[in-house]
Write an enzyme that holds these catalytic residues in place. Structure first.
Site, PDB file in Angstrom:
ATOM      1  N   SER A  98      74.146  -3.247  14.813  1.00 30.43           N
ATOM      2  CA  SER A  98      74.168  -2.380  13.617  1.00 30.43           C
ATOM      3  C   SER A  98      74.193  -0.909  14.018  1.00 30.43           C
ATOM      4  O   SER A  98      74.925  -0.106  13.429  1.00 30.43           O
ATOM      5  CB  SER A  98      72.964  -2.661  12.705  1.00 30.43           C
ATOM      6  OG  SER A  98      71.752  -2.165  13.254  1.00 30.43           O
ATOM      7  N   LYS A  99      73.418  -0.540  15.027  1.00 32.40           N
ATOM      8  CA  LYS A  99      73.336   0.873  15.412  1.00 32.40           C
ATOM      9  C   LYS A  99      74.587   1.303  16.195  1.00 32.40           C
ATOM     10  O   LYS A  99      75.022   2.458  16.086  1.00 32.40           O
ATOM     11  CB  LYS A  99      72.059   1.137  16.210  1.00 32.40           C
ATOM     12  CG  LYS A  99      70.768   0.930  15.383  1.00 32.40           C
ATOM     13  CD  LYS A  99      70.682   1.866  14.185  1.00 32.40           C
ATOM     14  CE  LYS A  99      69.312   1.830  13.518  1.00 32.40           C
ATOM     15  NZ  LYS A  99      69.194   2.766  12.391  1.00 32.40           N
ATOM     16  N   TYR A 124      70.154  -5.659  15.656  1.00 29.21           N
ATOM     17  CA  TYR A 124      69.837  -4.221  15.530  1.00 29.21           C
ATOM     18  C   TYR A 124      70.786  -3.378  16.390  1.00 29.21           C
ATOM     19  O   TYR A 124      71.328  -2.359  15.935  1.00 29.21           O
ATOM     20  CB  TYR A 124      68.385  -4.018  15.939  1.00 29.21           C
ATOM     21  CG  TYR A 124      67.834  -2.623  15.743  1.00 29.21           C
ATOM     22  CD1 TYR A 124      67.524  -2.139  14.474  1.00 29.21           C
ATOM     23  CD2 TYR A 124      67.592  -1.789  16.839  1.00 29.21           C
ATOM     24  CE1 TYR A 124      67.003  -0.862  14.296  1.00 29.21           C
ATOM     25  CE2 TYR A 124      67.064  -0.516  16.672  1.00 29.21           C
ATOM     26  CZ  TYR A 124      66.775  -0.054  15.401  1.00 29.21           C
ATOM     27  OH  TYR A 124      66.255   1.214  15.229  1.00 29.21           O
TER      28      TYR A 124
HETATM   29  P1  NAD Z   1      59.968   2.609   8.837  1.00 29.74           P
HETATM   30  O1  NAD Z   1      59.989   1.119   8.719  1.00 29.74           O
HETATM   31  O2  NAD Z   1      58.659   3.297   9.031  1.00 29.74           O
HETATM   32  O3  NAD Z   1      60.665   3.272   7.555  1.00 29.74           O
HETATM   33  C1  NAD Z   1      61.891   2.804   7.061  1.00 29.74           C
HETATM   34  C2  NAD Z   1      61.974   3.113   5.575  1.00 29.74           C
HETATM   35  O4  NAD Z   1      63.209   2.559   5.095  1.00 29.74           O
HETATM   36  C3  NAD Z   1      60.854   2.475   4.763  1.00 29.74           C
HETATM   37  O5  NAD Z   1      60.290   3.417   3.869  1.00 29.74           O
HETATM   38  C4  NAD Z   1      61.565   1.348   4.003  1.00 29.74           C
HETATM   39  O6  NAD Z   1      60.967   1.050   2.726  1.00 29.74           O
HETATM   40  C5  NAD Z   1      62.967   1.903   3.863  1.00 29.74           C
HETATM   41  N1  NAD Z   1      63.949   0.858   3.623  1.00 29.74           N
HETATM   42  C6  NAD Z   1      64.016  -0.372   4.225  1.00 29.74           C
HETATM   43  N2  NAD Z   1      64.991  -1.093   3.678  1.00 29.74           N
HETATM   44  C7  NAD Z   1      65.584  -0.320   2.717  1.00 29.74           C
HETATM   45  C8  NAD Z   1      66.654  -0.513   1.811  1.00 29.74           C
HETATM   46  N3  NAD Z   1      67.315  -1.689   1.739  1.00 29.74           N
HETATM   47  N4  NAD Z   1      66.984   0.499   0.974  1.00 29.74           N
HETATM   48  C9  NAD Z   1      66.302   1.678   0.998  1.00 29.74           C
HETATM   49  N5  NAD Z   1      65.264   1.911   1.828  1.00 29.74           N
HETATM   50  C10 NAD Z   1      64.915   0.924   2.686  1.00 29.74           C
HETATM   51  O7  NAD Z   1      60.985   2.947  10.021  1.00 29.74           O
HETATM   52  P2  NAD Z   1      61.069   4.255  10.976  1.00 29.74           P
HETATM   53  O8  NAD Z   1      60.429   3.939  12.257  1.00 29.74           O
HETATM   54  O9  NAD Z   1      60.674   5.462  10.231  1.00 29.74           O
HETATM   55  O10 NAD Z   1      62.663   4.273  11.246  1.00 29.74           O
HETATM   56  C11 NAD Z   1      63.547   5.095  10.510  1.00 29.74           C
HETATM   57  C12 NAD Z   1      64.934   4.988  11.134  1.00 29.74           C
HETATM   58  O11 NAD Z   1      64.881   5.375  12.498  1.00 29.74           O
HETATM   59  C13 NAD Z   1      65.534   3.602  11.104  1.00 29.74           C
HETATM   60  O12 NAD Z   1      66.925   3.685  10.863  1.00 29.74           O
HETATM   61  C14 NAD Z   1      65.285   3.086  12.500  1.00 29.74           C
HETATM   62  O13 NAD Z   1      66.202   2.100  12.891  1.00 29.74           O
HETATM   63  C15 NAD Z   1      65.457   4.370  13.304  1.00 29.74           C
HETATM   64  N6  NAD Z   1      64.806   4.351  14.609  1.00 29.74           N
HETATM   65  C16 NAD Z   1      63.455   4.248  14.728  1.00 29.74           C
HETATM   66  C17 NAD Z   1      62.891   4.236  15.988  1.00 29.74           C
HETATM   67  C18 NAD Z   1      61.405   4.143  16.191  1.00 29.74           C
HETATM   68  O14 NAD Z   1      60.962   4.102  17.341  1.00 29.74           O
HETATM   69  N7  NAD Z   1      60.603   4.132  15.135  1.00 29.74           N
HETATM   70  C19 NAD Z   1      63.693   4.292  17.117  1.00 29.74           C
HETATM   71  C20 NAD Z   1      65.074   4.379  16.954  1.00 29.74           C
HETATM   72  C21 NAD Z   1      65.617   4.419  15.696  1.00 29.74           C
END
Ligand code: NAD
Length: 256
Positions: A167-168, A164
């Site tokens: 990737s980020k 992860y």
């Molecule tokens: P989440 O799992 O709730 O939502 C992610 C969405 O992406 C889901 O609807 C899923 O179906 C979709 N998805 C997954 N694989 C896919 C694909 N191959 N093609 C299209 N859609 C796809 O996650 P979240 O917590 O809302 O995170 C959203 C973003 O924020 C991500 O990039 C995550 O890395 C980043 N992020 C989240 C946090 C956190 O604390 N939640 C922190 C830092 C970064």
């Protein structure tokens, strides 16, 4: 609409066309809803077609101008087709938010090839594919905003997240380079790096780990999805006209 769903940023995006990946739930859903509240017409992309349909139906019922595009962000041909369809239907593309992302955590020595490959494919290749596809209509339209959702894990290490973090960090490198390449075309490219945000992704961590995180965050709490969505709205707004190639960290001071 709850307080958490209301944006604290007021900006006029009327007539602008936005595309948000991973919009079926979590941060992507709130980002799509927030852009729509500001007047944007929002195309919502997600691999989970059933959840996406439900989300788009709910947002439409609230009065948002949104539509659904089932799509796996790693599928190059489908990504290009989605961007073509959006541009044909909506007449252009102004704002792209690359938000789709997954975690498949594990310590390095036990990490399976598939854990590495799937996280890099969705988080980094997916961001590249949509950025490349969206750049074409944006160049044609002489304007554009690309906003990539990275993570503080891409800025600092996080044990158990080699895939992860890589990737980020890749998304951040991509953001900076594409910002340089597209600046002359009036297209800005920035990243938002959330810290620990209260979502389904972090709920998987369990209460003990979450309490430990809370202690490490100078502001003393996890972030809220609203905090991230408002950072995206700021970068999409005219107030961010002169900002490109930057990483806006939304982490309560975690990386200070
Ligand atoms: P989440 O799992 O709730 O939502 C992610 C969405 O992406 C889901 O609807 C899923 O179906 C979709 N998805 C997954 N694989 C896919 C694909 N191959 N093609 C299209 N859609 C796809 O996650 P979240 O917590 O809302 O995170 C959203 C973003 O924020 C991500 O990039 C995550 O890395 C980043 N992020 C989240 C946090 C956190 O604390 N939640 C922190 C830092 C970064």
């Amino acid at each position: 609409m709850s307080e958490a769903q209301k944006s604290r940023i007021t900006t006029d995006l009327a007539g602008q066309v936005a595309l948000v990946t991973g919009a079926a739930r979590g941060l992507g859903r709130l980002i799509a809803q927030s852009l729509a509240q500001c007047g944007a017409r929002v195309s919502c992309v997600d691999v989970n077609a059933a959840m996406l349909d439900e989300t788009v139906a709910q947002l439409t019922a609230e009065g948002a101008d949104v539509d659904a595009y089932p799509c796996d962000v790693t599928d190059s041909a489908r990504v290009n087709a989605v961007v073509d369809e959006v541009v044909k239907k909506r007449g252009g593309l102004d704002i792209l938010v690359n938000n789709a992302g997954i975690t498949r955590d594990g310590m390095l020595v036990r990490m399976k090839d598939d854990q590495w490959d799937s996280v890099l494919a969705i988080n980094l290749r997916g961001t590249f594919l949509f950025t490349r596809a969206a750049a074409k209509p944006m160049i044609k339209g002489h304007r554009g905003r690309i906003i990539n959702i990275a993570s503080v894990s891409g800025l600092m290490g996080n044990p158990g997240q080699a895939n992860y973090s890589a990737s980020k960090a890749g998304v951040i490198g991509l953001t900076r380079t594409v910002a340089m390449e597209l600046a002359g075309r009036n297209i800005t490219v920035n990243a938002v790096a959330p810290g620990f945000i209260e979502t389904d992704m972090t709920a998987q961590l369990g209460e003990t780990i979450i309490a430990g995180i809370r202690e490490r965050v100078p502001l003393g709490r996890l972030g809220r999805p609203r905090d991230v969505a408002d950072a995206v709205l700021f970068l999409a707004s005219p107030a961010a006209d002169y900002i490109t190639g930057q990483v806006l960290t939304v982490d309560g001071g975690l990386t200070v």
